[in-house]
Design a protein around this motif. Structure first.
Motif, PDB file in Angstrom:
ATOM      1  N   ALA A   1      24.539 -32.724 -14.149  1.00 42.38           N
ATOM      2  CA  ALA A   1      24.148 -33.112 -12.792  1.00 42.38           C
ATOM      3  C   ALA A   1      25.205 -32.692 -11.772  1.00 42.38           C
ATOM      4  O   ALA A   1      24.880 -32.193 -10.684  1.00 42.38           O
ATOM      5  CB  ALA A   1      23.922 -34.621 -12.737  1.00 42.38           C
ATOM      6  N   LEU A   2      26.485 -32.872 -12.113  1.00 44.23           N
ATOM      7  CA  LEU A   2      27.559 -32.508 -11.189  1.00 44.23           C
ATOM      8  C   LEU A   2      27.667 -30.995 -11.035  1.00 44.23           C
ATOM      9  O   LEU A   2      27.989 -30.500  -9.945  1.00 44.23           O
ATOM     10  CB  LEU A   2      28.885 -33.098 -11.679  1.00 44.23           C
ATOM     11  CG  LEU A   2      29.022 -34.613 -11.512  1.00 44.23           C
ATOM     12  CD1 LEU A   2      30.255 -35.127 -12.234  1.00 44.23           C
ATOM     13  CD2 LEU A   2      29.084 -34.990 -10.033  1.00 44.23           C
ATOM     14  N   LEU A   3      27.393 -30.247 -12.103  1.00 45.31           N
ATOM     15  CA  LEU A   3      27.385 -28.790 -11.998  1.00 45.31           C
ATOM     16  C   LEU A   3      26.304 -28.330 -11.013  1.00 45.31           C
ATOM     17  O   LEU A   3      26.519 -27.408 -10.218  1.00 45.31           O
ATOM     18  CB  LEU A   3      27.158 -28.162 -13.376  1.00 45.31           C
ATOM     19  CG  LEU A   3      28.378 -28.060 -14.288  1.00 45.31           C
ATOM     20  CD1 LEU A   3      27.963 -27.680 -15.703  1.00 45.31           C
ATOM     21  CD2 LEU A   3      29.373 -27.035 -13.748  1.00 45.31           C
TER      22      LEU A   3
ATOM     23  N   VAL B   1      35.936 -35.795  -4.978  1.00 42.78           N
ATOM     24  CA  VAL B   1      35.830 -36.784  -6.052  1.00 42.78           C
ATOM     25  C   VAL B   1      34.853 -36.295  -7.121  1.00 42.78           C
ATOM     26  O   VAL B   1      35.117 -36.425  -8.326  1.00 42.78           O
ATOM     27  CB  VAL B   1      35.391 -38.145  -5.487  1.00 42.78           C
ATOM     28  CG1 VAL B   1      35.140 -39.139  -6.619  1.00 42.78           C
ATOM     29  CG2 VAL B   1      36.452 -38.698  -4.539  1.00 42.78           C
ATOM     30  N   ASP B   2      33.735 -35.712  -6.701  1.00 41.57           N
ATOM     31  CA  ASP B   2      32.758 -35.175  -7.653  1.00 41.57           C
ATOM     32  C   ASP B   2      33.362 -34.026  -8.464  1.00 41.57           C
ATOM     33  O   ASP B   2      33.127 -33.917  -9.680  1.00 41.57           O
ATOM     34  CB  ASP B   2      31.516 -34.673  -6.916  1.00 41.57           C
ATOM     35  CG  ASP B   2      30.766 -35.792  -6.203  1.00 41.57           C
ATOM     36  OD1 ASP B   2      30.724 -36.909  -6.742  1.00 41.57           O
ATOM     37  OD2 ASP B   2      30.237 -35.531  -5.108  1.00 41.57           O
ATOM     38  N   GLN B   3      34.120 -33.158  -7.785  1.00 38.02           N
ATOM     39  CA  GLN B   3      34.746 -32.027  -8.477  1.00 38.02           C
ATOM     40  C   GLN B   3      35.748 -32.515  -9.521  1.00 38.02           C
ATOM     41  O   GLN B   3      35.811 -31.990 -10.636  1.00 38.02           O
ATOM     42  CB  GLN B   3      35.438 -31.128  -7.461  1.00 38.02           C
ATOM     43  CG  GLN B   3      34.487 -30.455  -6.486  1.00 38.02           C
ATOM     44  CD  GLN B   3      35.213 -29.839  -5.308  1.00 38.02           C
ATOM     45  OE1 GLN B   3      36.432 -29.677  -5.328  1.00 38.02           O
ATOM     46  NE2 GLN B   3      34.469 -29.496  -4.265  1.00 38.02           N
TER      47      GLN B   3
ATOM     48  N   ALA C   1      26.366 -37.950 -25.095  1.00 38.60           N
ATOM     49  CA  ALA C   1      25.165 -37.375 -24.473  1.00 38.60           C
ATOM     50  C   ALA C   1      25.083 -37.758 -23.005  1.00 38.60           C
ATOM     51  O   ALA C   1      24.706 -36.946 -22.164  1.00 38.60           O
ATOM     52  CB  ALA C   1      23.918 -37.839 -25.232  1.00 38.60           C
ATOM     53  N   GLU C   2      25.451 -38.998 -22.686  1.00 36.68           N
ATOM     54  CA  GLU C   2      25.431 -39.442 -21.295  1.00 36.68           C
ATOM     55  C   GLU C   2      26.482 -38.692 -20.473  1.00 36.68           C
ATOM     56  O   GLU C   2      26.226 -38.302 -19.326  1.00 36.68           O
ATOM     57  CB  GLU C   2      25.687 -40.949 -21.232  1.00 36.68           C
ATOM     58  CG  GLU C   2      25.891 -41.511 -19.833  1.00 36.68           C
ATOM     59  CD  GLU C   2      24.707 -41.274 -18.892  1.00 36.68           C
ATOM     60  OE1 GLU C   2      24.911 -41.308 -17.665  1.00 36.68           O
ATOM     61  OE2 GLU C   2      23.586 -41.044 -19.391  1.00 36.68           O
ATOM     62  N   LEU C   3      27.670 -38.468 -21.057  1.00 34.70           N
ATOM     63  CA  LEU C   3      28.703 -37.707 -20.356  1.00 34.70           C
ATOM     64  C   LEU C   3      28.246 -36.279 -20.100  1.00 34.70           C
ATOM     65  O   LEU C   3      28.492 -35.719 -19.026  1.00 34.70           O
ATOM     66  CB  LEU C   3      30.011 -37.710 -21.160  1.00 34.70           C
ATOM     67  CG  LEU C   3      30.704 -39.064 -21.322  1.00 34.70           C
ATOM     68  CD1 LEU C   3      31.945 -38.927 -22.196  1.00 34.70           C
ATOM     69  CD2 LEU C   3      31.079 -39.648 -19.963  1.00 34.70           C
ATOM     70  N   ALA C   4      27.569 -35.690 -21.076  1.00 35.91           N
ATOM     71  CA  ALA C   4      27.054 -34.332 -20.895  1.00 35.91           C
ATOM     72  C   ALA C   4      25.999 -34.292 -19.802  1.00 35.91           C
ATOM     73  O   ALA C   4      25.930 -33.333 -19.019  1.00 35.91           O
ATOM     74  CB  ALA C   4      26.477 -33.816 -22.209  1.00 35.91           C
ATOM     75  N   ARG C   5      25.165 -35.326 -19.740  1.00 29.14           N
ATOM     76  CA  ARG C   5      24.154 -35.386 -18.686  1.00 29.14           C
ATOM     77  C   ARG C   5      24.807 -35.462 -17.308  1.00 29.14           C
ATOM     78  O   ARG C   5      24.398 -34.793 -16.357  1.00 29.14           O
ATOM     79  CB  ARG C   5      23.250 -36.608 -18.903  1.00 29.14           C
ATOM     80  CG  ARG C   5      22.060 -36.681 -17.957  1.00 29.14           C
ATOM     81  CD  ARG C   5      21.454 -38.071 -17.924  1.00 29.14           C
ATOM     82  NE  ARG C   5      22.391 -39.051 -17.388  1.00 29.14           N
ATOM     83  CZ  ARG C   5      22.674 -39.181 -16.087  1.00 29.14           C
ATOM     84  NH1 ARG C   5      22.094 -38.383 -15.201  1.00 29.14           N
ATOM     85  NH2 ARG C   5      23.528 -40.093 -15.686  1.00 29.14           N
TER      86      ARG C   5
ATOM     87  N   LEU D   1      35.076 -34.391 -17.056  1.00 29.12           N
ATOM     88  CA  LEU D   1      34.003 -34.387 -18.052  1.00 29.12           C
ATOM     89  C   LEU D   1      34.012 -33.109 -18.881  1.00 29.12           C
ATOM     90  O   LEU D   1      33.901 -33.157 -20.115  1.00 29.12           O
ATOM     91  CB  LEU D   1      32.653 -34.541 -17.343  1.00 29.12           C
ATOM     92  CG  LEU D   1      32.347 -35.926 -16.756  1.00 29.12           C
ATOM     93  CD1 LEU D   1      31.122 -35.870 -15.857  1.00 29.12           C
ATOM     94  CD2 LEU D   1      32.149 -36.952 -17.870  1.00 29.12           C
ATOM     95  N   LEU D   2      34.131 -31.959 -18.220  1.00 28.84           N
ATOM     96  CA  LEU D   2      34.095 -30.691 -18.948  1.00 28.84           C
ATOM     97  C   LEU D   2      35.261 -30.581 -19.919  1.00 28.84           C
ATOM     98  O   LEU D   2      35.100 -30.124 -21.060  1.00 28.84           O
ATOM     99  CB  LEU D   2      34.118 -29.522 -17.958  1.00 28.84           C
ATOM    100  CG  LEU D   2      32.858 -29.345 -17.095  1.00 28.84           C
ATOM    101  CD1 LEU D   2      33.058 -28.220 -16.090  1.00 28.84           C
ATOM    102  CD2 LEU D   2      31.627 -29.079 -17.964  1.00 28.84           C
ATOM    103  N   ILE D   3      36.433 -31.001 -19.467  1.00 29.46           N
ATOM    104  CA  ILE D   3      37.605 -30.923 -20.346  1.00 29.46           C
ATOM    105  C   ILE D   3      37.490 -31.939 -21.471  1.00 29.46           C
ATOM    106  O   ILE D   3      37.785 -31.649 -22.635  1.00 29.46           O
ATOM    107  CB  ILE D   3      38.892 -31.128 -19.533  1.00 29.46           C
ATOM    108  CG1 ILE D   3      39.094 -29.948 -18.582  1.00 29.46           C
ATOM    109  CG2 ILE D   3      40.107 -31.252 -20.455  1.00 29.46           C
ATOM    110  CD1 ILE D   3      40.203 -30.144 -17.573  1.00 29.46           C
ATOM    111  N   GLY D   4      37.053 -33.149 -21.144  1.00 33.31           N
ATOM    112  CA  GLY D   4      36.909 -34.171 -22.172  1.00 33.31           C
ATOM    113  C   GLY D   4      35.874 -33.803 -23.213  1.00 33.31           C
ATOM    114  O   GLY D   4      35.999 -34.171 -24.382  1.00 33.31           O
ATOM    115  N   LEU D   5      34.838 -33.067 -22.809  1.00 32.62           N
ATOM    116  CA  LEU D   5      33.801 -32.621 -23.744  1.00 32.62           C
ATOM    117  C   LEU D   5      34.175 -31.309 -24.433  1.00 32.62           C
ATOM    118  O   LEU D   5      33.369 -30.750 -25.169  1.00 32.62           O
ATOM    119  CB  LEU D   5      32.466 -32.445 -23.000  1.00 32.62           C
ATOM    120  CG  LEU D   5      31.820 -33.743 -22.488  1.00 32.62           C
ATOM    121  CD1 LEU D   5      30.715 -33.441 -21.488  1.00 32.62           C
ATOM    122  CD2 LEU D   5      31.276 -34.562 -23.655  1.00 32.62           C
TER     123      LEU D   5
END
Length: 286
Positions: A61-63, A74-76, A53-57, A82-86
């Motif tokens: 935020a980064l989106l 670095v943010d990208q 849930a924290e990773l999704a949050r 995150l998107l791939i890991g999720l």
């Protein structure tokens, strides 16, 4: 088998850093169902997995930062990880399309985009991305590897072989280029897959002559010999590879020899004395 989520994370990080992906393009297309999109899970499930849930949050935020034009490189990179890991690969694809168009000099972005399309069974789209990338990087081995793989998966074995053979020919004549080594190794592998082991080994013999200080053609020949049951030939090639580094032997080559049931490569086996039994050392390859 390692969790492929972490493979994807590493792939994203390497691609975005602009480094060589090596064999990362040979990822499988299957993945377990444990990493389905978090946004599709019931609230109760999300509560049981606070880390996800924290990773999704963080991804959300980064989106938002990306949409506002406030996300740096670095943010990208973190967003894609995150998107791939999720397992939100559709969203990752959209982000990559945008970034690859905006930053064409970062060729790893388009390579990862091609691999993402392939992972989602969009091989036509993957081919389109690879061809565009090869127009920019015609001698880069990773796009050529992925192109060959896509042709093989589409049943286009002749096209795969012809593409790689053409690139290898261009890199070999009239002036030998360093890139011919990796392309030649790929060509040999394709020939072997086509049931042409003689031609595959001929390419490796030529590569060993063209790049006499490199172990890889000899190691590839050793594998070819081992696969067809010629352990004497396999050990001979491994010995030759080890001799290229006489002052700094590679322990991994000894490990390969041991795994194949071959004698140690650190030196000739001692001669049996009159009182010794005729054990395995007597039958070892020279």
């Amino acid at each position: 088998m390692p969790n492929r989520k972490f493979v994807w994370l590493a792939l994203a990080a390497i691609a975005l850093a602009g480094s060589s992906l090596g064999t990362g393009i040979w990822l499988g297309r299957q993945q377990g169902h444990a990493d389905r999109q978090l946004v599709n899970q019931p609230a109760a499930d999300r509560q049981q997995n606070p880390a996800r849930a924290e990773l999704a949050r963080q991804a959300t935020a980064l989106l938002m930062q990306l949409e506002l034009g406030q996300a740096g490189e670095v943010d990208q990179q973190r967003l894609l990880e995150l998107l791939i890991g999720l397992d939100r690969k559709r969203e990752a694809t959209v982000v990559l399309e945008r970034l690859a168009d905006q930053q064409p000099q970062r060729w790893g972005l388009r390579l990862l985009l091609a691999e993402l399309r392939r992972y989602q069974n969009d091989r036509t789209g993957a081919l389109r991305e690879v061809r565009q990338l090869r127009n920019l990087k015609p001698d880069q081995i990773e796009p050529l590897q992925l192109l060959a793989l896509l042709h093989l998966e589409l049943g286009q074995r002749t096209e795969a072989l012809e593409q790689v053979r053409a690139v290898y020919g261009r890199q070999s004549k009239p002036i030998l280029k360093p890139t011919a080594l990796a392309t030649g190794l790929l060509l040999s592998e394709l020939l072997l897959k086509q049931g042409q082991p003689g031609q595959a080994e001929a390419v490796l013999v030529k590569l060993a002559g063209d790049f006499p200080a490199d172990q890889r053609p000899l190691l590839a020949r050793a594998l070819l010999h081992q696969q067809r049951g010629d352990l004497h030939g396999a050990q001979a090639r491994l010995n030759e590879a080890q001799m290229l580094r006489p002052g700094n032997p590679d322990p991994r080559i000894d490990q390969v020899a041991a795994a194949w049931g071959l004698a140690s490569l650190r030196g000739p086996s001692p001669r049996p004395t009159a009182t010794s039994t005729q054990g395995p050392a007597a039958n070892s390859a020279p």
